[in-house]
Design a protein around this motif. Structure first.
Motif, PDB file in Angstrom:
ATOM      1  N   LEU A 184      -6.944   3.110  -3.117  1.00  0.00           N
ATOM      2  CA  LEU A 184      -7.607   2.718  -1.870  1.00  0.00           C
ATOM      3  C   LEU A 184      -8.319   3.897  -1.230  1.00  0.00           C
ATOM      4  CD1 LEU A 184      -4.996   0.276  -0.318  1.00  0.00           C
ATOM      5  CD2 LEU A 184      -7.274  -0.281  -1.148  1.00  0.00           C
ATOM      6  N   SER A 244     -13.380  -2.342   9.104  1.00  0.00           N
ATOM      7  CA  SER A 244     -11.982  -2.240   8.675  1.00  0.00           C
ATOM      8  C   SER A 244     -11.039  -2.752   9.754  1.00  0.00           C
ATOM      9  CB  SER A 244     -11.649  -0.787   8.330  1.00  0.00           C
ATOM     10  OG  SER A 244     -12.405  -0.342   7.230  1.00  0.00           O
ATOM     11  N   GLY A 276     -11.690  10.648   1.452  1.00  0.00           N
ATOM     12  CA  GLY A 276     -10.981   9.375   1.541  1.00  0.00           C
ATOM     13  C   GLY A 276      -9.600   9.445   0.920  1.00  0.00           C
ATOM     14  N   SER A 329      -6.027   9.093   2.936  1.00  0.00           N
ATOM     15  CA  SER A 329      -5.038   8.110   2.509  1.00  0.00           C
ATOM     16  C   SER A 329      -3.684   8.769   2.276  1.00  0.00           C
ATOM     17  CB  SER A 329      -5.529   7.415   1.233  1.00  0.00           C
ATOM     18  OG  SER A 329      -4.676   6.348   0.877  1.00  0.00           O
ATOM     19  N   GLN A 361       0.847  -1.190   0.000  1.00  0.00           N
ATOM     20  CA  GLN A 361       0.000   0.000   0.000  1.00  0.00           C
ATOM     21  C   GLN A 361       0.883   1.240   0.000  1.00  0.00           C
ATOM     22  OE1 GLN A 361      -3.337  -0.616   2.675  1.00  0.00           O
ATOM     23  NE2 GLN A 361      -3.646   1.573   2.959  1.00  0.00           N
ATOM     24  N   GLY A 378     -12.179   3.512  -0.709  1.00  0.00           N
ATOM     25  CA  GLY A 378     -12.686   3.622   0.658  1.00  0.00           C
ATOM     26  C   GLY A 378     -13.643   4.784   0.821  1.00  0.00           C
ATOM     27  N   PRO A 423      -5.627  -4.760   2.991  1.00  0.00           N
ATOM     28  CA  PRO A 423      -5.720  -3.298   2.883  1.00  0.00           C
ATOM     29  C   PRO A 423      -6.070  -2.688   4.232  1.00  0.00           C
ATOM     30  CG  PRO A 423      -7.688  -4.324   1.979  1.00  0.00           C
ATOM     31  CD  PRO A 423      -6.732  -5.444   2.293  1.00  0.00           C
ATOM     32  N   ILE A 437      -9.350   5.709   6.289  1.00  0.00           N
ATOM     33  CA  ILE A 437      -9.947   6.252   5.069  1.00  0.00           C
ATOM     34  C   ILE A 437     -11.463   6.360   5.211  1.00  0.00           C
ATOM     35  CG2 ILE A 437     -10.342   5.825   2.607  1.00  0.00           C
ATOM     36  CD1 ILE A 437      -7.600   4.414   2.561  1.00  0.00           C
ATOM     37  N   THR A 463      -7.698   0.359   5.920  1.00  0.00           N
ATOM     38  CA  THR A 463      -8.620   1.383   5.415  1.00  0.00           C
ATOM     39  C   THR A 463      -9.404   2.130   6.486  1.00  0.00           C
ATOM     40  OG1 THR A 463     -10.367  -0.296   5.141  1.00  0.00           O
ATOM     41  CG2 THR A 463      -8.948   0.142   3.232  1.00  0.00           C
TER      42      THR A 463
END
Length: 299
Positions: free
Chosen positions: A176, A207, A255, A259, A167, A180, A221, A226, A223
């Motif tokens: 992502l 999550s 989001g 991120s 990631q 997300g 992932p 996010i 998240t």
């Protein structure tokens, strides 16, 4: 601000539990609780289980997760653990009760900081509605992480160690973030209107639970940092009485921003650290304040 003995006893126990389970497993446990209590809150809007249980002094991430991360830093300092960044390993297997006591102490510190930060005055929209200035729990996680770094991680690593290699690329961060944000915005719009504030917390719990995969050594992932800001952004946009398409767009943008903030924190702060300085908590803390200002300015 009233501080009770029972909440700090609970925080000490929760911190020791977080150390015993390991920070990630503790966080996943919290995720299951968050999922349950947010669904209960839809049926019983007056319940206080969300703040009292899911984000309370035993299972809240500022206690269970943050204390587990600090205990890992201490264990590495004692050379009982290879890396203070290893927040997946259950520390009960190290056969050292001092590590659990460190978890207990950081659980109490996390609860104290969360209560102090919660006293920061809120902002007010043009209609007089209160908007929290900070996410006290996320900010507490950030500060306890920095405290563990000062104690046991003052010497930086010689080489950079990425936070999440799968990631780490710009494409993954942006994808992502957008995905997300879209999920959070869609769930927010589908959620019962009178309890939409719970939609972001529900996704945060989902999550968090998904991170149990990391405990078993597989990639997953990350998240939660996010979906929560994205849902907050969606809620702010909805308060402006704009079309659903705009609400969804704001969620996606929020989001992506969250991120990017998390990855920036990882690259600037975490990558050479010997302890875990949580990028998701930093992103949630920063984005919560930014989105609060945006909501007030846009009202």
């Amino acid at each position: 601000m009233t501080l009770t003995v029972s909440e700090f006893v609970g925080a000490a126990a929760g911190g020791a539990l977080g150390a015993a389970l390991g920070a990630l497993a503790g966080f996943a446990l919290m995720g299951t609780i968050v999922i349950g209590v947010t669904l209960i809150a839809v049926a019983l809007p007056n319940t206080d289980l969300v703040t009292g249980l899911a984000f309370g002094p035993v299972f809240g991430p500022h206690v269970l997760f943050a204390a587990g991360a600090a205990a890992a830093a201490y264990a590495a300092h004692r050379r009982a653990l290879e890396s203070g960044r290893d927040i997946a390993k259950p520390l009960i297997g190290l056969h050292d009760t001092r590590i659990l006591w460190v978890g207990a102490l950081f659980g109490v510190l996390g609860q104290l900081l969360a209560r102090v930060f919660a006293e920061i005055p809120p902002l007010h929209t043009s209609t007089g509605a209160e908007v929290s200035t900070v996410d006290a729990i996320a900010l507490s996680v950030v500060v306890t992480g920095l405290a563990s770094g000062l104690l046991w991680g003052r010497n930086p690593l010689a080489e950079r160690l990425p936070w999440l290699p799968w990631q780490h690329s710009a494409g993954a961060v942006l994808t992502l973030g957008a995905a997300g944000g879209a999920i959070a915005g869609s769930v927010f719009l589908a959620w019962p209107q009178d309890s939409r504030a719970m939609s972001g917390l529900f996704l945060y719990g989902v999550s968090a639970l998904s991170l149990l995969v990391l405990v078993f050594g597989a990639a997953a992932p990350v998240t939660h940092h996010i979906v929560l800001p994205a849902a907050i952004g969606a809620r702010a946009a909805a308060s402006w009485n704009v079309p659903s398409s705009v609400v969804l767009l704001v969620a996606v943008v929020s989001g992506i921003a969250a991120s990017l903030v998390a990855e920036a924190w990882a690259r600037l702060v975490l990558e050479r650290s010997r302890v875990h300085l949580d990028p998701p908590a930093a992103a949630i803390a920063i984005m919560s304040t930014v989105l609060a200002v945006v909501q007030v300015v846009g009202s």
